[in-house]
Scaffold this motif. Structure first.
Motif, mmCIF file in Angstrom:
data_model
loop_
_atom_site.group_PDB
_atom_site.id
_atom_site.type_symbol
_atom_site.label_atom_id
_atom_site.label_comp_id
_atom_site.label_asym_id
_atom_site.label_seq_id
_atom_site.Cartn_x
_atom_site.Cartn_y
_atom_site.Cartn_z
ATOM 1 N N ASP A 54 35.561 10.317 -27.320
ATOM 2 C CA ASP A 54 35.098 10.937 -26.021
ATOM 3 C C ASP A 54 34.238 12.365 -25.544
ATOM 4 O O ASP A 54 34.116 12.732 -24.748
ATOM 5 C CB ASP A 54 36.674 11.264 -24.953
ATOM 6 C CG ASP A 54 37.362 11.865 -25.137
ATOM 7 O OD1 ASP A 54 37.057 13.393 -25.429
ATOM 8 O OD2 ASP A 54 38.573 12.313 -24.834
ATOM 9 N N GLY A 55 33.856 12.783 -26.247
ATOM 10 C CA GLY A 55 32.916 13.394 -25.954
ATOM 11 C C GLY A 55 33.531 15.029 -25.211
ATOM 12 O O GLY A 55 32.789 15.566 -25.255
ATOM 13 N N THR A 56 34.620 14.690 -25.569
ATOM 14 C CA THR A 56 35.643 16.302 -25.914
ATOM 15 C C THR A 56 35.692 17.191 -26.666
ATOM 16 O O THR A 56 35.768 18.218 -26.466
ATOM 17 C CB THR A 56 37.088 15.708 -25.294
ATOM 18 O OG1 THR A 56 37.746 15.058 -26.262
ATOM 19 C CG2 THR A 56 36.712 15.208 -23.583
ATOM 20 N N ALA A 81 29.894 16.889 -18.327
ATOM 21 C CA ALA A 81 29.510 17.530 -16.697
ATOM 22 C C ALA A 81 29.286 18.382 -16.937
ATOM 23 O O ALA A 81 28.354 19.622 -15.889
ATOM 24 C CB ALA A 81 30.617 16.752 -16.082
ATOM 25 N N GLU A 82 30.000 19.578 -16.477
ATOM 26 C CA GLU A 82 29.449 21.469 -16.712
ATOM 27 C C GLU A 82 28.500 21.914 -17.831
ATOM 28 O O GLU A 82 28.401 23.273 -17.036
ATOM 29 C CB GLU A 82 31.062 21.597 -16.659
ATOM 30 C CG GLU A 82 31.689 21.350 -15.050
ATOM 31 C CD GLU A 82 30.948 22.135 -13.687
ATOM 32 O OE1 GLU A 82 30.428 22.687 -13.930
ATOM 33 O OE2 GLU A 82 31.210 21.370 -12.906
ATOM 34 N N GLY A 83 28.804 21.222 -19.062
ATOM 35 C CA GLY A 83 28.021 21.975 -19.888
ATOM 36 C C GLY A 83 28.104 22.823 -20.617
ATOM 37 O O GLY A 83 27.633 23.787 -20.708
ATOM 38 N N GLU A 84 29.299 22.663 -20.818
ATOM 39 C CA GLU A 84 30.375 23.718 -21.218
ATOM 40 C C GLU A 84 31.368 23.596 -22.569
ATOM 41 O O GLU A 84 31.361 22.734 -22.605
ATOM 42 C CB GLU A 84 31.181 24.816 -20.475
ATOM 43 C CG GLU A 84 30.610 25.560 -19.313
ATOM 44 C CD GLU A 84 31.356 26.477 -18.235
ATOM 45 O OE1 GLU A 84 31.824 27.198 -19.221
ATOM 46 O OE2 GLU A 84 30.997 25.825 -16.790
ATOM 47 N N ALA A 85 31.610 24.712 -23.699
ATOM 48 C CA ALA A 85 32.323 23.810 -24.695
ATOM 49 C C ALA A 85 33.073 25.662 -25.195
ATOM 50 O O ALA A 85 32.204 26.672 -24.771
ATOM 51 C CB ALA A 85 31.461 23.406 -25.413
ATOM 52 N N GLU A 86 34.472 25.617 -25.393
ATOM 53 C CA GLU A 86 34.589 26.935 -26.622
ATOM 54 C C GLU A 86 34.324 26.205 -27.772
ATOM 55 O O GLU A 86 33.905 25.384 -28.269
ATOM 56 C CB GLU A 86 36.100 26.883 -25.951
ATOM 57 C CG GLU A 86 36.273 28.302 -26.793
ATOM 58 C CD GLU A 86 37.924 28.605 -26.393
ATOM 59 O OE1 GLU A 86 38.572 29.344 -27.281
ATOM 60 O OE2 GLU A 86 38.639 28.303 -25.747
ATOM 61 N N LEU A 87 34.150 27.319 -28.826
ATOM 62 C CA LEU A 87 33.731 27.628 -29.803
ATOM 63 C C LEU A 87 33.966 28.019 -30.717
ATOM 64 O O LEU A 87 34.782 28.871 -30.668
ATOM 65 C CB LEU A 87 31.992 27.674 -30.311
ATOM 66 C CG LEU A 87 30.788 26.801 -29.186
ATOM 67 C CD1 LEU A 87 29.792 26.907 -30.037
ATOM 68 C CD2 LEU A 87 31.124 25.123 -29.450
ATOM 69 N N GLU A 115 22.127 19.107 -29.133
ATOM 70 C CA GLU A 115 23.745 17.465 -29.439
ATOM 71 C C GLU A 115 24.683 17.206 -28.110
ATOM 72 O O GLU A 115 24.992 16.122 -28.006
ATOM 73 C CB GLU A 115 23.804 16.816 -31.005
ATOM 74 C CG GLU A 115 23.140 17.468 -32.042
ATOM 75 C CD GLU A 115 21.859 16.480 -32.259
ATOM 76 O OE1 GLU A 115 22.377 14.740 -31.513
ATOM 77 O OE2 GLU A 115 20.674 17.059 -32.469
ATOM 78 N N ALA A 116 25.051 18.655 -28.113
ATOM 79 C CA ALA A 116 26.263 18.392 -26.792
ATOM 80 C C ALA A 116 25.864 18.572 -25.218
ATOM 81 O O ALA A 116 26.894 18.404 -24.306
ATOM 82 C CB ALA A 116 28.020 19.191 -27.159
ATOM 83 N N GLY A 117 24.598 18.853 -25.446
ATOM 84 C CA GLY A 117 24.264 19.280 -23.622
ATOM 85 C C GLY A 117 24.991 20.563 -23.080
ATOM 86 O O GLY A 117 24.681 21.108 -22.379
ATOM 87 N N VAL A 118 25.344 21.509 -23.530
ATOM 88 C CA VAL A 118 25.719 22.351 -24.078
ATOM 89 C C VAL A 118 24.583 23.523 -23.054
ATOM 90 O O VAL A 118 23.983 24.030 -23.561
ATOM 91 C CB VAL A 118 27.186 23.090 -24.825
ATOM 92 C CG1 VAL A 118 26.699 24.401 -24.709
ATOM 93 C CG2 VAL A 118 28.180 22.267 -25.307
ATOM 94 N N GLN A 119 25.143 24.276 -22.686
ATOM 95 C CA GLN A 119 24.274 25.062 -21.638
ATOM 96 C C GLN A 119 25.320 26.307 -21.600
ATOM 97 O O GLN A 119 24.697 27.016 -20.640
ATOM 98 C CB GLN A 119 23.952 24.529 -19.900
ATOM 99 C CG GLN A 119 23.169 23.558 -19.832
ATOM 100 C CD GLN A 119 22.161 23.381 -20.320
ATOM 101 O OE1 GLN A 119 20.877 24.208 -20.778
ATOM 102 N NE2 GLN A 119 22.167 22.894 -21.598
ATOM 103 N N ARG A 120 26.674 26.666 -22.044
ATOM 104 C CA ARG A 120 27.001 28.000 -22.201
ATOM 105 C C ARG A 120 28.029 27.434 -23.210
ATOM 106 O O ARG A 120 29.104 26.929 -22.278
ATOM 107 C CB ARG A 120 27.344 27.843 -20.857
ATOM 108 C CG ARG A 120 28.569 29.603 -20.831
ATOM 109 C CD ARG A 120 28.971 29.859 -19.733
ATOM 110 N NE ARG A 120 29.903 31.262 -19.524
ATOM 111 C CZ ARG A 120 30.999 31.944 -19.500
ATOM 112 N NH1 ARG A 120 31.485 30.664 -20.000
ATOM 113 N NH2 ARG A 120 31.163 32.339 -19.897
#
Length: 173
Positions: A54-56, A81-87, A115-120
């Motif tokens: 599901d892309g999360t 949608a927000e372009g964010e992720a915790e790593l 690859e995931a489009g993360v902006q932050r």
């Protein structure tokens, strides 16, 4: 810096992951439950496989240049949608002290941006874990501040550093 390779986390890695989860530092500084249920590695993998669909979430087993398992690199809470992720990252005890964590966080960050489009990309690091804080800063993350009493584990409230990195930030040296 250590040369590493990311491989999508799969059933083939469960034994190595399970062995790593008995490490006191991993149990202290991560969200792995204590005590760790025997079924945790398999349930955890299922959670990451569902997130992959599901892309999360995404999870990677990490290997060194000699093809030895050295840890896991994780992206969770991916909000496309927000372009964010915790790593996050966990290094096997026998692989510590040679730049593996910095290499894996750099590779994971680049994956998140490309690859995931993360902006932050953000990290949440226990204030009592200075080694992980040094890793984050060597990987180009910037301290934003301390989140007070942000989580509860092992009977105590935890303060944690919040750090972030943007694709536009200068590449780490």
């Amino acid at each position: 810096m250590e040369s590493i390779r990311l491989e999508l986390l799969s059933e083939a890695h469960l034994e190595s992951v399970a062995a790593m989860l008995s490490d006191p530092d991993i149990l202290r500084f991560t969200r792995v439950p204590v005590p760790t249920p025997a079924e945790f590695p398999r349930d955890w993998l299922a959670l990451y496989e569902a997130g992959r669909r599901d892309g999360t979430r995404e999870g990677f087993a990490v290997f060194d240049r000699d093809d030895r398992f050295v840890g896991v690199a994780l992206a969770f809470g991916i909000d496309r949608a927000e372009g964010e992720a915790e790593l996050g990252y966990m290094v096997a005890p026998d692989a510590r002290g040679r730049g593996v964590a910095t290499a894996m966080l750099r590779a994971l960050s680049e994956w998140a941006f490309a690859e995931a489009g993360v902006q932050r990309a953000r990290l949440v690091i226990d204030v009592d874990n200075p080694a992980s804080l040094r890793v984050a800063e060597r990987a180009g993350y910037v301290r934003e501040g301390v989140m007070r009493s942000v989580s509860f584990k092992n009977g105590r409230r935890i303060d944690a550093w919040l750090l972030s990195r943007l694709p536009s930030d200068p590449a780490p040296p």
